[in-house]
Design a protein around this motif. Structure first.
Motif, PDB file in Angstrom:
ATOM      1  N   GLY A 291      16.152  39.867 -36.067  1.00 29.09           N
ATOM      2  CA  GLY A 291      17.109  40.019 -37.148  1.00 29.09           C
ATOM      3  C   GLY A 291      16.536  40.793 -38.323  1.00 29.09           C
ATOM      4  O   GLY A 291      15.461  40.469 -38.816  1.00 29.09           O
ATOM      5  N   ALA A 292      17.261  41.817 -38.742  1.00 24.79           N
ATOM      6  CA  ALA A 292      16.865  42.619 -39.897  1.00 24.79           C
ATOM      7  C   ALA A 292      17.640  42.163 -41.122  1.00 24.79           C
ATOM      8  O   ALA A 292      18.858  41.993 -41.061  1.00 24.79           O
ATOM      9  N   SER A 293      16.934  41.950 -42.205  1.00 26.89           N
ATOM     10  CA  SER A 293      17.536  41.657 -43.494  1.00 26.89           C
ATOM     11  C   SER A 293      18.589  40.546 -43.363  1.00 26.89           C
ATOM     12  O   SER A 293      18.252  39.417 -43.019  1.00 26.89           O
ATOM     13  N   MET A 294      19.853  40.861 -43.606  1.00 25.30           N
ATOM     14  CA  MET A 294      20.935  39.885 -43.521  1.00 25.30           C
ATOM     15  C   MET A 294      20.938  39.171 -42.168  1.00 25.30           C
ATOM     16  O   MET A 294      21.121  37.956 -42.104  1.00 25.30           O
TER      17      MET A 294
ATOM     18  N   HIS B 106      12.743  37.973 -18.128  1.00 26.23           N
ATOM     19  CA  HIS B 106      12.299  37.735 -19.502  1.00 26.23           C
ATOM     20  C   HIS B 106      13.443  37.107 -20.296  1.00 26.23           C
ATOM     21  O   HIS B 106      14.601  37.237 -19.936  1.00 26.23           O
ATOM     22  N   PRO B 107      13.137  36.455 -21.416  1.00 25.51           N
ATOM     23  CA  PRO B 107      14.209  35.880 -22.230  1.00 25.51           C
ATOM     24  C   PRO B 107      15.101  36.974 -22.811  1.00 25.51           C
ATOM     25  O   PRO B 107      14.643  38.091 -23.074  1.00 25.51           O
ATOM     26  N   ALA B 108      16.370  36.647 -22.983  1.00 25.35           N
ATOM     27  CA  ALA B 108      17.311  37.585 -23.595  1.00 25.35           C
ATOM     28  C   ALA B 108      17.010  37.720 -25.082  1.00 25.35           C
ATOM     29  O   ALA B 108      16.546  36.779 -25.728  1.00 25.35           O
ATOM     30  N   LEU B 109      17.278  38.897 -25.612  1.00 28.16           N
ATOM     31  CA  LEU B 109      17.088  39.179 -27.030  1.00 28.16           C
ATOM     32  C   LEU B 109      18.454  39.355 -27.675  1.00 28.16           C
ATOM     33  O   LEU B 109      19.352  39.951 -27.076  1.00 28.16           O
ATOM     34  N   ILE B 110      18.623  38.843 -28.879  1.00 26.45           N
ATOM     35  CA  ILE B 110      19.820  39.112 -29.670  1.00 26.45           C
ATOM     36  C   ILE B 110      19.365  39.858 -30.910  1.00 26.45           C
ATOM     37  O   ILE B 110      18.450  39.425 -31.613  1.00 26.45           O
ATOM     38  N   TYR B 111      20.009  40.995 -31.156  1.00 22.46           N
ATOM     39  CA  TYR B 111      19.693  41.823 -32.310  1.00 22.46           C
ATOM     40  C   TYR B 111      20.769  41.627 -33.369  1.00 22.46           C
ATOM     41  O   TYR B 111      21.957  41.800 -33.084  1.00 22.46           O
TER      42      TYR B 111
ATOM     43  N   LEU C  50      18.420  26.336 -31.101  1.00 24.63           N
ATOM     44  CA  LEU C  50      19.375  27.367 -30.703  1.00 24.63           C
ATOM     45  C   LEU C  50      18.648  28.619 -30.224  1.00 24.63           C
ATOM     46  O   LEU C  50      19.053  29.250 -29.252  1.00 24.63           O
ATOM     47  N   LEU C  51      17.576  28.952 -30.925  1.00 20.87           N
ATOM     48  CA  LEU C  51      16.818  30.165 -30.636  1.00 20.87           C
ATOM     49  C   LEU C  51      15.428  29.812 -30.127  1.00 20.87           C
ATOM     50  O   LEU C  51      14.788  28.905 -30.635  1.00 20.87           O
ATOM     51  N   GLN C  52      14.975  30.555 -29.131  1.00 17.72           N
ATOM     52  CA  GLN C  52      13.631  30.353 -28.595  1.00 17.72           C
ATOM     53  C   GLN C  52      12.576  30.797 -29.605  1.00 17.72           C
ATOM     54  O   GLN C  52      11.516  30.186 -29.716  1.00 17.72           O
ATOM     55  N   ALA C  53      12.885  31.856 -30.325  1.00 19.44           N
ATOM     56  CA  ALA C  53      11.985  32.401 -31.342  1.00 19.44           C
ATOM     57  C   ALA C  53      12.790  33.351 -32.211  1.00 19.44           C
ATOM     58  O   ALA C  53      13.910  33.728 -31.866  1.00 19.44           O
ATOM     59  N   MET C  54      12.193  33.730 -33.355  1.00 15.11           N
ATOM     60  CA  MET C  54      12.826  34.704 -34.231  1.00 15.11           C
ATOM     61  C   MET C  54      11.790  35.746 -34.649  1.00 15.11           C
ATOM     62  O   MET C  54      10.651  35.397 -34.952  1.00 15.11           O
ATOM     63  N   VAL C  55      12.214  36.990 -34.662  1.00 16.64           N
ATOM     64  CA  VAL C  55      11.450  38.079 -35.229  1.00 16.64           C
ATOM     65  C   VAL C  55      12.245  38.514 -36.453  1.00 16.64           C
ATOM     66  O   VAL C  55      13.372  38.986 -36.326  1.00 16.64           O
ATOM     67  N   LEU C  56      11.694  38.303 -37.629  1.00 18.40           N
ATOM     68  CA  LEU C  56      12.402  38.581 -38.871  1.00 18.40           C
ATOM     69  C   LEU C  56      11.883  39.880 -39.466  1.00 18.40           C
ATOM     70  O   LEU C  56      10.685  40.023 -39.718  1.00 18.40           O
ATOM     71  N   VAL C  57      12.787  40.824 -39.682  1.00 18.63           N
ATOM     72  CA  VAL C  57      12.426  42.146 -40.148  1.00 18.63           C
ATOM     73  C   VAL C  57      12.967  42.338 -41.562  1.00 18.63           C
ATOM     74  O   VAL C  57      14.180  42.336 -41.764  1.00 18.63           O
TER      75      VAL C  57
END
Length: 144
Positions: free
Chosen positions: A116-119, A42-47, A134-141
């Protein structure tokens, strides 16, 4: 330098602590969540955490998703947690935080998914605008 905090097993997720280089060589503390060998692919996640938080805000989610086959990486933004701080006479700027994310994401084998949460989410938007793809996708929290 990589310091293992638990041993990797073929059936369980594991994590390790490491140091990453950010913009200007500033050292960022990070945790890597390793997926079991049988579930990789699976793709890597960056938190990316919010203001005043640390990478540990993502520990439970990182381990849970790694166990499901999604390896990940969380890091303390500059001036947060165990990461280095700017020199006293150097102000913090959004560009510095975005540059750090660009470096961290760019060091991955393939374009990661940012959670990514907030900031952390806001700087993800800046980083992607400055470095499209740069990013495959973003999950914005809870970004404001």
């Amino acid at each position: 330098m990589v310091t293992l905090s638990s041993s990797a097993q073929s059936t369980a997720a594991a994590s390790e602590s490491l140091r990453l280089s950010g913009e200007g060589g500033l050292q960022l503390a990070a945790s890597r969540y390793l997926a079991p060998a049988a579930l990789q692919g699976h793709p890597a996640l960056i938190y990316a955490h919010g203001f005043g938080q640390t990478r540990h805000a993502w520990s439970r989610a990182g381990m849970t998703l790694a166990h499901a086959g999604y390896p990940g990486l969380s890091y303390d933004a500059r001036g947060h947690g165990d990461s280095q701080r700017n020199a006293a006479d150097v102000p913090y700027t959004g560009e510095q935080f975005a540059d750090d994310l660009i470096i961290v994401a760019g060091d991955q084998a393939q374009a990661p998914v940012l959670i990514g949460a907030s900031m952390g989410g806001l700087f993800g938007l800046i980083a992607e605008a400055r470095w499209p793809g740069l990013l495959q996708a973003m999950v914005l929290v809870d970004i404001t």
